[in-house]
Design a protein around this motif. Structure first.
Motif, short mmCIF file in Angstrom:
data_model
loop_
_atom_site.label_atom_id
_atom_site.label_comp_id
_atom_site.label_asym_id
_atom_site.label_seq_id
_atom_site.Cartn_x
_atom_site.Cartn_y
_atom_site.Cartn_z
N SER A 335 0.83 -1.21 0.00
CA SER A 335 0.00 0.00 0.00
C SER A 335 0.86 1.26 0.00
CB SER A 335 -0.94 0.01 1.21
OG SER A 335 -0.19 0.01 2.42
N GLU A 339 0.82 4.03 -3.04
CA GLU A 339 0.52 5.43 -2.77
C GLU A 339 1.64 6.35 -3.27
OE1 GLU A 339 -0.72 8.36 0.99
OE2 GLU A 339 -0.04 6.31 1.35
N ASP A 364 -0.54 -5.77 1.40
CA ASP A 364 -1.81 -5.57 2.08
C ASP A 364 -2.88 -6.37 1.35
OD1 ASP A 364 -1.16 -2.04 2.68
OD2 ASP A 364 -0.49 -3.85 3.73
N GLU A 366 -6.17 -6.07 1.14
CA GLU A 366 -7.20 -5.33 0.43
C GLU A 366 -6.74 -3.90 0.20
OE1 GLU A 366 -10.85 -5.51 2.51
OE2 GLU A 366 -11.03 -7.70 2.36
N ILE A 367 -6.51 -3.57 -1.03
CA ILE A 367 -6.08 -2.21 -1.37
C ILE A 367 -6.59 -1.88 -2.76
CG2 ILE A 367 -3.85 -3.10 -2.16
CD1 ILE A 367 -2.68 -0.35 -1.59
#
Length: 393
Positions: A335, A339, A364, A366-367
């Motif tokens: 994540s 980003e 991660d 869920e991203i």
């Protein structure tokens, strides 16, 4: 001493053999009006337009003749030029100083951004180094050994055989002869010194301004403290500032009144920009390891150093915009990497971004992946996945 006048008028009034070193950065025969503004909007300009090359060379020849006359017998002269007329100026210097008094053709090289000109990118200027006689003053400057230098080259004495081939020296008993103390490698005639960037503190806005670090090298190799340095085309006064910093006496001449005013201003409060590149070396700016470079080169990327969000750009644009590539670092969660890449891609107006995922342990579960981001597993993840499928199959 700083004088506003055509240097030929001042030189003719000088006595013979009184100057220790002369550096001059005259008009280059660019056939342009050299013009630039400083941060306050003050404009500095001078004409470098000539009717013919012959007119230009006659102008230079009479001044070089006077320059030689005022130079001490132990003195040296450095003429700064570019490829506009360097080959012609070399012939004039040979005529005036004698071919036997040619010492070096110093190449000042620097990085430049590409331009639209067809052909090779010009990224150097030339400084011709002549002495008045064979008894010229010269101070050797030593640099550090190259990383490719092996220990024997540093410690062992070398000799040449009758064929001129170098080899290590041994005594009569066959033992290696240890060399005397070495100071390093004598400085070569190719000097890599960064061009002044627009935000450099010493930048004045004067066209053709040279970096102080360049003039310091010239002054250091050819003079001692207390010697007299002359610049008959002093412009913004870089030579004089360098001479003042190094405790030399100086004389500057320029017929441009605005240049003389700027020169006096700089001498009252000398400012020098220290090049971090020269301090730490180019390798200090490299942030990619061999594995990352191999991935970026395989994808045909232009590598980007010192950027957290982007490691490279694909050489080919898509949708008329760049495509940024990032390799997930071992210390980054997926994540965090996404980003960083997404934000950097937006700032650089990229059409797509490409993430190379390298670690399963920091992913991660869920991203949300941006719609214009392509995620590719690194070779290690692909291999591990394939082996797991085969093992379970």
């Amino acid at each position: 001493m700083v004088i506003c006048d055509d240097c030929i008028n001042v030189l003719k009034k000088m006595e013979d053999n009184i100057i220790d070193m002369i550096y001059f950065d005259p008009p280059f025969f660019t056939q342009k009006i050299q013009c630039m503004k400083d941060s306050n909007g003050v404009e500095y300009s001078f004409s470098d337009i000539w009717s013919t090359k012959g007119e230009y060379l006659d102008y230079m020849r009479v001044r070089i003749n006077e320059i030689k006359r005022v130079l001490k017998k132990t003195g040296s002269v450095f003429l700064h030029c570019d490829n506009s007329a360097s080959h012609y100026l070399r012939m004039v210097l040979d005529d005036e100083f004698g071919e036997n008094n040619f010492r070096s053709e110093i190449i000042w090289t620097y990085k430049r951004w590409s331009n639209a000109k067809k052909g090779l990118l010009p990224s150097h200027q030339t400084i011709f180094f002549y002495s008045k006689t064979n008894h010229f003053k010269f101070n050797t400057i030593y640099n550090e050994y190259s990383p490719t230098t092996n220990i024997d080259q540093i410690l062992q004495e070398r000799v040449r055989n009758n064929k001129g081939k170098a080899s290590y020296k041994y005594d009569k008993q066959g033992n290696i002869v240890i060399a005397k103390e070495k100071k390093g490698v004598p400085m070569s005639d190719v000097w890599e010194i960064p061009f002044l960037n627009p935000k450099a503190k010493e930048r004045t806005g004067y066209p053709t301004q040279k970096p102080i670090e360049l003039l310091e090298k010239i002054i250091q190799i050819s003079t001692d403290e207390g010697d007299i340095v002359l610049d008959p085309f002093c412009g913004s006064g870089t030579t004089l500032v360098a001479a003042k910093i190094l405790n030399r006496n100086y004389i500057g001449i320029d017929k441009n009144a605005s240049a003389i005013a700027l020169c006096k201003q700089r001498l009252d409060a000398p400012v020098k920009t220290v090049s971090k590149l020269l301090q730490v070396g180019a390798d200090a700016y490299k942030t990619k390891n061999d594995e990352e470079l191999a991935i970026l080169h395989m994808l045909e990327c232009d590598v980007v150093q010192r950027n957290r969000g982007i490691d490279g750009f694909l050489k080919k644009h898509y949708l008329d915009a760049p495509v940024a590539v990032k390799i997930q670092k071992s210390y980054e969660s997926f994540s965090e990497a996404v980003e960083l890449l997404n934000n950097a891609g937006k700032r650089k107006k990229c059409s797509f971004t490409v993430m190379i995922r390298t670690s399963e342990g920091l992913v991660d579960s869920e991203i949300a992946i941006p719609s214009n981001m392509i995620v590719i597993d690194g070779l290690n993840l692909q291999l591990n996945s394939s082996l797991a499928r085969v093992s379970n199959g």
